[in-house]
Design a protein around this motif. Structure first.
Motif, PDB file in Angstrom:
ATOM      1  N   GLN A 109       0.842  -1.185   0.000  1.00 32.31           N
ATOM      2  CA  GLN A 109       0.000   0.000   0.000  1.00 32.31           C
ATOM      3  C   GLN A 109       0.883   1.244   0.000  1.00 32.31           C
ATOM      4  N   GLY A 110       0.642   2.137  -0.961  1.00 30.23           N
ATOM      5  CA  GLY A 110       1.407   3.366  -1.073  1.00 30.23           C
ATOM      6  C   GLY A 110       0.861   4.461  -0.175  1.00 30.23           C
ATOM      7  N   ASN A 111       1.363   5.666  -0.381  1.00 36.36           N
ATOM      8  CA  ASN A 111       0.956   6.798   0.455  1.00 36.36           C
ATOM      9  C   ASN A 111      -0.514   7.153   0.305  1.00 36.36           C
ATOM     10  N   ASP A 112      -1.068   6.982  -0.876  1.00 32.84           N
ATOM     11  CA  ASP A 112      -2.460   7.351  -1.130  1.00 32.84           C
ATOM     12  C   ASP A 112      -3.406   6.171  -0.973  1.00 32.84           C
ATOM     13  N   ALA A 113      -3.001   5.148  -0.256  1.00 27.96           N
ATOM     14  CA  ALA A 113      -3.776   3.918  -0.054  1.00 27.96           C
ATOM     15  C   ALA A 113      -4.026   3.197  -1.371  1.00 27.96           C
ATOM     16  N   VAL A 114      -3.123   3.387  -2.329  1.00 26.34           N
ATOM     17  CA  VAL A 114      -3.190   2.714  -3.617  1.00 26.34           C
ATOM     18  C   VAL A 114      -2.103   1.650  -3.637  1.00 26.34           C
ATOM     19  N   LEU A 115      -2.423   0.479  -4.180  1.00 22.22           N
ATOM     20  CA  LEU A 115      -1.432  -0.596  -4.248  1.00 22.22           C
ATOM     21  C   LEU A 115      -0.387  -0.271  -5.309  1.00 22.22           C
ATOM     22  N   ILE A 116       0.890  -0.368  -4.908  1.00 23.62           N
ATOM     23  CA  ILE A 116       2.000  -0.114  -5.833  1.00 23.62           C
ATOM     24  C   ILE A 116       2.933  -1.317  -5.813  1.00 23.62           C
ATOM     25  N   LYS A 117       3.727  -1.460  -6.864  1.00 24.30           N
ATOM     26  CA  LYS A 117       4.684  -2.560  -6.961  1.00 24.30           C
ATOM     27  C   LYS A 117       5.745  -2.404  -5.874  1.00 24.30           C
ATOM     28  N   SER A 118       6.047  -3.484  -5.211  1.00 21.46           N
ATOM     29  CA  SER A 118       7.023  -3.470  -4.131  1.00 21.46           C
ATOM     30  C   SER A 118       8.430  -3.687  -4.670  1.00 21.46           C
ATOM     31  N   ASN A 119       9.378  -2.969  -4.109  1.00 19.07           N
ATOM     32  CA  ASN A 119      10.785  -3.160  -4.428  1.00 19.07           C
ATOM     33  C   ASN A 119      11.495  -3.982  -3.362  1.00 19.07           C
ATOM     34  N   SER A 120      10.761  -4.385  -2.327  1.00 19.25           N
ATOM     35  CA  SER A 120      11.395  -5.095  -1.226  1.00 19.25           C
ATOM     36  C   SER A 120      11.046  -6.583  -1.173  1.00 19.25           C
ATOM     37  N   HIS A 121      10.062  -7.027  -1.926  1.00 20.83           N
ATOM     38  CA  HIS A 121       9.738  -8.453  -1.915  1.00 20.83           C
ATOM     39  C   HIS A 121       9.216  -8.894  -3.274  1.00 20.83           C
ATOM     40  N   GLU A 122       9.382 -10.187  -3.539  1.00 17.36           N
ATOM     41  CA  GLU A 122       8.937 -10.804  -4.783  1.00 17.36           C
ATOM     42  C   GLU A 122       7.515 -11.331  -4.607  1.00 17.36           C
ATOM     43  N   PRO A 123       6.731 -11.367  -5.685  1.00 14.27           N
ATOM     44  CA  PRO A 123       5.375 -11.924  -5.560  1.00 14.27           C
ATOM     45  C   PRO A 123       5.415 -13.432  -5.341  1.00 14.27           C
ATOM     46  N   LEU A 124       4.510 -13.904  -4.530  1.00 12.03           N
ATOM     47  CA  LEU A 124       4.382 -15.335  -4.265  1.00 12.03           C
ATOM     48  C   LEU A 124       3.367 -15.971  -5.221  1.00 12.03           C
ATOM     49  N   ILE A 125       2.369 -15.180  -5.630  1.00  2.53           N
ATOM     50  CA  ILE A 125       1.343 -15.646  -6.565  1.00  2.53           C
ATOM     51  C   ILE A 125       1.122 -14.586  -7.631  1.00  2.53           C
ATOM     52  N   SER A 126       0.428 -14.951  -8.689  1.00  7.65           N
ATOM     53  CA  SER A 126       0.135 -13.996  -9.755  1.00  7.65           C
ATOM     54  C   SER A 126      -1.100 -13.165  -9.391  1.00  7.65           C
ATOM     55  N   GLU A 127      -1.221 -12.036 -10.059  1.00  7.48           N
ATOM     56  CA  GLU A 127      -2.393 -11.192  -9.824  1.00  7.48           C
ATOM     57  C   GLU A 127      -3.666 -11.872 -10.293  1.00  7.48           C
ATOM     58  N   GLU A 128      -3.590 -12.650 -11.372  1.00  7.32           N
ATOM     59  CA  GLU A 128      -4.765 -13.342 -11.878  1.00  7.32           C
ATOM     60  C   GLU A 128      -5.296 -14.337 -10.855  1.00  7.32           C
ATOM     61  N   MET A 129      -4.379 -15.070 -10.219  1.00  4.44           N
ATOM     62  CA  MET A 129      -4.806 -16.031  -9.207  1.00  4.44           C
ATOM     63  C   MET A 129      -5.407 -15.307  -8.006  1.00  4.44           C
ATOM     64  N   PHE A 130      -4.788 -14.193  -7.594  1.00  6.63           N
ATOM     65  CA  PHE A 130      -5.313 -13.428  -6.463  1.00  6.63           C
ATOM     66  C   PHE A 130      -6.719 -12.922  -6.782  1.00  6.63           C
ATOM     67  N   ASN A 131      -6.923 -12.390  -7.991  1.00  6.19           N
ATOM     68  CA  ASN A 131      -8.248 -11.892  -8.373  1.00  6.19           C
ATOM     69  C   ASN A 131      -9.265 -13.016  -8.432  1.00  6.19           C
ATOM     70  N   GLN A 132      -8.859 -14.197  -8.884  1.00  9.96           N
ATOM     71  CA  GLN A 132      -9.755 -15.358  -8.907  1.00  9.96           C
ATOM     72  C   GLN A 132     -10.172 -15.733  -7.487  1.00  9.96           C
ATOM     73  N   VAL A 133      -9.222 -15.739  -6.562  1.00  7.14           N
ATOM     74  CA  VAL A 133      -9.531 -16.063  -5.163  1.00  7.14           C
ATOM     75  C   VAL A 133     -10.469 -15.011  -4.577  1.00  7.14           C
ATOM     76  N   GLN A 134     -10.261 -13.738  -4.910  1.00  3.54           N
ATOM     77  CA  GLN A 134     -11.129 -12.686  -4.391  1.00  3.54           C
ATOM     78  C   GLN A 134     -12.555 -12.841  -4.915  1.00  3.54           C
ATOM     79  N   ARG A 135     -12.711 -13.227  -6.181  1.00  5.15           N
ATOM     80  CA  ARG A 135     -14.052 -13.459  -6.741  1.00  5.15           C
ATOM     81  C   ARG A 135     -14.748 -14.595  -5.997  1.00  5.15           C
TER      82      ARG A 135
END
Length: 167
Positions: A109-135
């Motif tokens: 979460q960035g300063n404006d409460a918007v999700l931004i790409k992290s420079n400190s960690h690698e993704p564990l899952i893809s965004e597509e899978m995360f969106n599928q789980v959220q649905r």
């Protein structure tokens, strides 16, 4: 800047540096499998919790709260009691928290409460899978709606001065 300044969730290692949150080699693969299994739509959160426990999955170790006797002893002697961190088993709410945390997609979460790409960690899952789980989570979320409200003569007339919520 895309750096995680807080403690990383379970599945990542907290090495004491903000700019480096590597994937936990023990818990990370289990969390990835949790997402994969739930994305199929055939698993409930309770079943995932039982499966994770059977795989030996534990939450990150945390220090327990001091007892009243320990606090009193510390006040009298001015020495701190050493409490070792303990890893506890996951519950349904912790599995639900894992499944709904966008940190695992490599975003923070960035300063404006918007999700931004992290420079400190690698993704564990893809965004597509995360969106599928959220649905799936949203489809399984059931709210109780009453077909008819009870009769109260002043219903909806009085509101809170701060939050404007109806009494």
């Amino acid at each position: 800047k895309g750096i995680c300044t807080s403690k990383a969730p379970v599945g990542y290692l907290n090495l004491g540096r903000m700019d480096n949150k590597p994937i936990d080699p023990v818990r990370g693969p289990v969390i990835k499998q949790l997402f994969e299994r739930y994305a199929t739509g055939n698993w409930s959160i309770a079943e995932l919790t039982k499966w994770a426990i059977s795989q030996g999955f534990t939450m990150s170790p945390m220090r327990r709260k001091r007892t009243v006797e320990e606090r009193q002893k510390e006040e009298e002697s001015d020495t701190q009691t050493e409490i070792t961190p303990v890893a506890h088993l996951p519950c349904r709410s912790s599995i639900h928290g894992i499944l709904s945390n966008p940190f695992y997609t490599g975003k923070i979460q960035g300063n404006d409460a918007v999700l931004i790409k992290s420079n400190s960690h690698e993704p564990l899952i893809s965004e597509e899978m995360f969106n599928q789980v959220q649905r799936i989570l949203n489809n399984k979320n059931v709210s109780v709606k009453y077909s008819s409200n009870l009769f109260y003569p002043y219903r909806g007339l009085i509101r809170c001065g701060k939050c404007q919520r109806v009494y």
